[in-house]
Design a protein around this motif. Structure first.
Motif, mmCIF file in Angstrom:
data_model
loop_
_atom_site.group_PDB
_atom_site.id
_atom_site.type_symbol
_atom_site.label_atom_id
_atom_site.label_comp_id
_atom_site.label_asym_id
_atom_site.label_seq_id
_atom_site.Cartn_x
_atom_site.Cartn_y
_atom_site.Cartn_z
ATOM 1 N N HIS A 1 0.827 -1.209 0.000
ATOM 2 C CA HIS A 1 0.000 0.000 0.000
ATOM 3 C C HIS A 1 0.862 1.262 0.000
ATOM 4 C CE1 HIS A 1 -4.149 -1.448 0.242
ATOM 5 N NE2 HIS A 1 -3.653 -2.499 0.880
ATOM 6 N N LEU A 2 1.978 1.234 0.728
ATOM 7 C CA LEU A 2 2.886 2.389 0.719
ATOM 8 C C LEU A 2 3.432 2.631 -0.695
ATOM 9 C CD1 LEU A 2 4.889 2.044 4.039
ATOM 10 C CD2 LEU A 2 3.510 3.983 3.341
ATOM 11 N N ASN A 3 3.779 1.547 -1.396
ATOM 12 C CA ASN A 3 4.288 1.691 -2.770
ATOM 13 C C ASN A 3 3.219 2.253 -3.701
ATOM 14 O OD1 ASN A 3 6.864 0.821 -2.170
ATOM 15 N ND2 ASN A 3 6.402 -1.330 -2.611
ATOM 16 N N LYS A 4 1.966 1.795 -3.537
ATOM 17 C CA LYS A 4 0.876 2.321 -4.367
ATOM 18 C C LYS A 4 0.646 3.804 -4.096
ATOM 19 C CE LYS A 4 -1.667 -1.999 -4.857
ATOM 20 N NZ LYS A 4 -2.883 -2.734 -4.452
ATOM 21 N N LEU A 5 0.667 4.187 -2.817
ATOM 22 C CA LEU A 5 0.470 5.599 -2.460
ATOM 23 C C LEU A 5 1.628 6.461 -2.966
ATOM 24 C CD1 LEU A 5 -0.845 5.194 1.204
ATOM 25 C CD2 LEU A 5 -2.160 5.886 -0.813
ATOM 26 N N LYS A 6 2.833 5.887 -2.929
ATOM 27 C CA LYS A 6 4.007 6.613 -3.435
ATOM 28 C C LYS A 6 3.889 6.814 -4.943
ATOM 29 C CE LYS A 6 7.781 4.375 -3.975
ATOM 30 N NZ LYS A 6 9.038 3.651 -3.862
ATOM 31 N N VAL B 1 1.713 10.085 -1.209
ATOM 32 C CA VAL B 1 2.752 10.061 -0.187
ATOM 33 C C VAL B 1 4.082 10.300 -0.893
ATOM 34 C CG1 VAL B 1 3.955 8.589 1.485
ATOM 35 C CG2 VAL B 1 1.491 8.486 1.306
ATOM 36 N N VAL B 2 4.974 11.056 -0.256
ATOM 37 C CA VAL B 2 6.301 11.336 -0.806
ATOM 38 C C VAL B 2 7.308 10.448 -0.087
ATOM 39 C CG1 VAL B 2 8.055 13.116 -1.100
ATOM 40 C CG2 VAL B 2 5.649 13.696 -1.321
ATOM 41 N N PHE B 3 8.198 9.823 -0.863
ATOM 42 C CA PHE B 3 9.237 8.958 -0.310
ATOM 43 C C PHE B 3 10.563 9.687 -0.462
ATOM 44 C CE2 PHE B 3 12.319 5.411 -0.839
ATOM 45 C CZ PHE B 3 12.148 4.828 0.402
ATOM 46 N N LEU B 4 11.199 10.027 0.693
ATOM 47 C CA LEU B 4 12.449 10.773 0.659
ATOM 48 C C LEU B 4 13.367 10.252 1.752
ATOM 49 C CD1 LEU B 4 13.880 13.234 -0.656
ATOM 50 C CD2 LEU B 4 12.922 14.603 1.186
ATOM 51 N N LYS B 5 14.558 9.803 1.380
ATOM 52 C CA LYS B 5 15.567 9.300 2.321
ATOM 53 C C LYS B 5 15.007 8.201 3.229
ATOM 54 C CE LYS B 5 18.206 13.556 2.426
ATOM 55 N NZ LYS B 5 18.716 14.652 3.236
ATOM 56 N N ASN C 1 3.820 18.410 0.508
ATOM 57 C CA ASN C 1 3.531 19.781 0.920
ATOM 58 C C ASN C 1 2.664 20.431 -0.158
ATOM 59 O OD1 ASN C 1 3.520 22.357 1.891
ATOM 60 N ND2 ASN C 1 5.745 22.648 1.819
ATOM 61 N N PRO C 2 1.471 20.920 0.200
ATOM 62 C CA PRO C 2 0.614 21.512 -0.834
ATOM 63 C C PRO C 2 1.182 22.816 -1.390
ATOM 64 C CG PRO C 2 -0.384 21.758 1.325
ATOM 65 C CD PRO C 2 0.848 20.918 1.499
ATOM 66 N N ASN C 3 2.055 23.499 -0.643
ATOM 67 C CA ASN C 3 2.640 24.765 -1.102
ATOM 68 C C ASN C 3 3.907 24.571 -1.913
ATOM 69 O OD1 ASN C 3 0.611 26.052 0.328
ATOM 70 N ND2 ASN C 3 1.856 26.184 2.189
ATOM 71 N N ALA C 4 4.432 23.346 -1.967
ATOM 72 C CA ALA C 4 5.676 23.083 -2.689
ATOM 73 C C ALA C 4 5.434 23.146 -4.194
ATOM 74 C CB ALA C 4 6.223 21.710 -2.312
ATOM 75 N N PRO C 5 6.432 23.634 -4.945
ATOM 76 C CA PRO C 5 6.267 23.657 -6.399
ATOM 77 C C PRO C 5 6.259 22.238 -6.952
ATOM 78 C CG PRO C 5 8.501 24.280 -5.798
ATOM 79 C CD PRO C 5 7.716 24.166 -4.522
ATOM 80 N N PRO C 6 5.658 22.023 -8.116
ATOM 81 C CA PRO C 6 5.621 20.669 -8.673
ATOM 82 C C PRO C 6 7.026 20.172 -8.992
ATOM 83 C CG PRO C 6 4.832 22.251 -10.282
ATOM 84 C CD PRO C 6 5.015 22.993 -8.980
#
Length: 188
Positions: free
Chosen positions: A59-64, A69-73, A80-85
């Motif tokens: 499920h984590l892989n599907k959401l990613k 969901v963002v996968f980082l490190k 973040n909704p305010n982050a640029p694409p």
């Protein structure tokens, strides 16, 4: 997937909701790793299937992949909704300029001539350069372009034309170092 739904007790919410609740409640600024999310879900929801960790990973892989969901490190976090694409790799594509533009006339600075040829363009023909050509020819009449040809050592005529007459007094010199002069030793 059908077997997972059968093994899961009816009181449990969907895995995506449990994962979002775990990420939100852990509230780590760097994100939460899989084991922390799994531990939170195990502690909050009691009856979990035996393959809970594997199901949660799927499920984590599907959401990613869907971008929820963002996968980082090695950590998962909400985007973040305010982050640029996020931009992909490489140069971005040029904007499409189709017939949907507001005006059908090309811009004023658009080049409409034939396509340019390869290489460096030729110098422009200047009318002043035609008047300067006879002067260049007169200046170049004394010598030719490039290195002069090599002279033969036996040609006296070429030697006379290239050097002054007073310098030529005998046969032309041979190439290389002159032989060592032999001095006569008196017999004692």
């Amino acid at each position: 997937m059908a077997t997972e739904e059968v093994n899961k007790p009816p009181s449990l919410p969907p895995y995506s909701e449990m994962i979002f609740a775990a990420i939100d409640s852990l509230n780590d600024k760097n994100g939460s790793n899989r084991s922390a999310i799994s531990t939170y879900i195990e502690s909050t929801y009691g009856d979990l299937p035996e393959a809970h960790f594997n199901i949660m990973t799927e499920h984590l892989n599907k959401l990613k992949d869907s971008g929820e969901v963002v996968f980082l490190k090695n950590n998962y976090m909400r985007p973040n909704p305010n982050a640029p694409p996020k931009r992909g790799r490489g140069r971005p594509p040029k904007p499409k300029t189709g017939s949907s533009s507001s005006s059908s006339t090309p811009p004023a600075d658009a080049y409409t001539g034939p396509p340019r040829a390869r290489g460096r363009p030729p110098k422009p023909k200047d009318p002043l350069s035609v008047a300067a050509a006879p002067m260049k020819a007169a200046a170049a009449a004394g010598r030719g372009r490039g290195r002069p040809p090599k002279k033969e050592s036996g040609d006296e005529e070429t030697m006379i034309t290239t050097t002054t007459v007073s310098a030529v007094t005998g046969p032309p010199r041979a190439r290389g170092r002159p032989p060592k002069a032999k001095t006569e030793v008196p017999v004692v």
